[in-house]
Design an enzyme around this catalytic site. Structure first.
Site, short mmCIF file in Angstrom:
data_model
loop_
_atom_site.label_atom_id
_atom_site.label_comp_id
_atom_site.label_asym_id
_atom_site.label_seq_id
_atom_site.Cartn_x
_atom_site.Cartn_y
_atom_site.Cartn_z
CB SER A 257 29.40 -7.88 21.63
OG SER A 257 30.61 -7.17 21.72
CE LYS A 258 30.13 -15.37 25.03
NZ LYS A 258 29.16 -15.92 24.09
NE ARG A 259 34.94 -5.81 19.83
CZ ARG A 259 35.77 -4.81 20.13
NH1 ARG A 259 37.06 -5.00 20.08
NH2 ARG A 259 35.30 -3.62 20.47
CB THR A 261 31.89 -8.98 28.00
OG1 THR A 261 30.54 -8.72 27.63
CG2 THR A 261 31.94 -9.48 29.43
CB ALA A 262 36.79 -9.61 26.20
#
Length: 495
Positions: A257-259, A261-262
């Site tokens: 998810s974007k999270r 990835t961060a």
RNA sequence: GCCCCCAUCGUCUAGUGGACUAGGACGCGGCCCUUUCAAGGCCACGACCGGGGUUCGAAUCCCCGUGGGGGCACCA
């Protein structure tokens, strides 16, 4: 594996970033092409111009180049089957769109987005199993259709999906995928702006470009039967289809998810190829890492690109989702760094030193490289291990100068003795300096760890460093003595 | 909700009905080497999702569950 020259393709849309899954499809496609003596093609799928991101194409090519798997044909490399950008292939799609309507496998649809929207809402309210086009325009009278087109009414073209029976689509690693046609829809294959959707464009291009193996991510499986039906409508041969699974987050529970990835970024990792270079990863390591996410290699899993070409076989690709394991990236990166020649490694780490504002004479660099190569996980680690070689001065943490189990006074004494011994030598090369220092350790009653620890911190400024005597040899007598002198001063102040 | 895909150590995987006491790699733990940190060597821990079949015999074939994932656009 089929040994006749294969033509494979990577067909990204220039809408986002180039990530792991893209790279993995690219790699496998590249491998098939090289293995069979065929070609690997890059085709830009930019028919959705609303989503076009400027510069995205360049990132894709740059990433591919960095990985060492550049395409043989592309918008930038040219080729016999161009253009390689879909927006430049309008006429080709129009030709086939006309043909597929004329042969009765597709039909113009005048439904407006508003009507479609309303239709969907109604279906949702009725809680139908699957919301789909109601087929209004499918039943239109041909004369009526001709009249409305002549009148300039806007229309899309929909594929006339068989409503009975089932479609068998064959995936090379998953086998036959059977879908009952009643679950399928009359998909739009040409938009009202005249540009095709992916479904028509990709099929036409793969045919026109004579693609033999299509590797695309598993997200395409739901529309797989559609694609097969379109090919059949045209009467074309099917390529070999392979749908490698999606990549999961490190825990293996759910997709990235974007999270996630961060979070990866915070840990010094990235799923974006363009960022890996700056993070100190080398293409050899990244490639090896990517290759093994979904490719079953029993043993000897450390491979160069050439070895991958030699050993690759589409049959060995796995259909199950794979978790992204960054620790494994580190492992492969370190392993491939150690496989590099000293010259090569020196050239690759130099930018990290110069980037940190250090002056890096080549004659020093080539001596330093062998000392740190086994310690590097990523290229940028070179700074942590070896920046003291290129600094004027070194500023050890005073606390670190005190050896384990001793106090500042005792440590200062050891440092003074070391200075005495070293300054008495005209040459402090490894072979010359070590024996007398060892004798001192023996005679002093301190242990080697204590004595060499003080020396290490004094000379390198850090508790962890490459081998001490080799390091001192490179730093040189004058500087070593200066740094030792400085350390003695610090210790005396402490004591 | 409906359709589809997937299912072996924590993770990536080998395994294609008997050679499985389920192999390798990463990670983890320990030991050796060692002036630090690594690298290297050795050792240990660790899995066939569950239930039914089929078969003399199943991790392997079939069915049903369960879990995870994908999809249901004039996006790709």
């Amino acid at each position: 594996m089929n040994t006749k020259p294969a033509r494979t393709r990577l067909a990204p849309s220039p809408t986002g970033r180039f990530h792991l899954a893209n790279a993995r499809n690219a790699l496998y496609s590249y491998l098939i092409a090289r293995k069979t003596g065929g070609q690997f093609i890059l085709r830009i799928e930019d028919t959705d111009q609303k989503r076009f991101v400027p510069g995205a194409e360049e990132v894709i090519v740059r990433s591919l180049d960095w990985l060492g798997i550049s395409p043989d044909e592309s918008p930038f490399h040219g080729g016999q089957y161009g253009p390689y950008r879909q927006t430049e292939r309008r006429e080709i799609y129009q030709h086939y769109a006309r043909q597929i309507v004329e042969t009765g496998y597709a039909y113009p649809c005048f439904c407006t987005p508003e009507r479609l929207d309303k239709m969907r809402k109604e279906q949702e309210a009725q809680k139908v199993d699957r919301v789909r086009y109601d087929g209004l325009c499918r039943r239109l009278d041909p004369d009526d259709v001709a009249r409305r087109i002549a009148a300039g009414e806007k229309y899309t073209i929909r594929f006339k999906m068989p409503q009975e029976g089932s479609t068998v689509a064959h995936d090379h690693i998953r086998g036959d995928i059977v879908t009952e046609n009643k679950y399928l829809d009359d998909y739009v294959i040409v938009r009202s702006d005249g540009l095709p959707t992916y479904h028509l464009a990709a099929i036409v291009d793969d045919h026109e470009m004579q693609i033999t193996h299509v590797l695309r991510s598993a997200e395409w499986i739901p529309t797989f039967p559609l694609h097969v039906q379109i090919i059949r409508a045209f009467g074309w041969d099917e390529p070999v289809w392979v749908h490698p699974s999606i990549l999961l987050k490190p825990s293996g529970k759910g997709k990235m998810s974007k999270r996630d990835t961060a979070a990866a970024m915070e840990d010094g990792y990235s799923i974006f190829i363009e960022e890996l270079d700056g993070l100190g990863y080398i293409p050899e390591g990244v490639l090896n890492w990517i290759a093994l996410m979904g490719w079953g290699v029993a043993e000897d899993d450390v491979m160069t690109l050439d070895q991958m070409v030699e050993r690759f076989n589409v049959d060995n690709l796995t259909p199950s989702p794979a978790a992204t394991n960054f620790q494994k990236l580190d492992h492969f990166n370190g392993t491939h760094i150690r496989l590099l020649t000293n010259e090569d490694l020196s050239a690759r780490i130099k930018p990290y030193f110069t980037g940190a504002g250090l002056d890096v004479p080549n004659e020093t660099l080539v001596k330093v490289t062998p000392l740190i190569r086994e310690r590097l996980v990523t290229l940028d680690d070179c700074l942590a291990f070896a920046r003291f070689f290129f600094q004027e001065k070194v500023e050890p943490n005073p606390e670190d100068l005190i050896a384990k189990g001793l106090d500042a006074k005792q440590s200062a004494g050891i440092a003074r003795k070391a200075y005495e011994i070293l300054s008495s030598l005209s040459d402090i090369s490894h072979a010359v300096a070590e024996p007398p220092m060892r004798e001192f350790v023996e005679a002093s009653g301190f242990n080697a760890g204590q004595v060499f620890g003080i020396l290490r911190v004094a000379v390198t400024g850090q508790k962890v460093s490459p081998p001490l005597f080799e390091s001192m040899e490179i730093i040189g007598r004058t500087t070593v003595l200066e740094r030792l002198q400085n350390a003695i001063g610090v210790l005396e102040k402490l004591g």
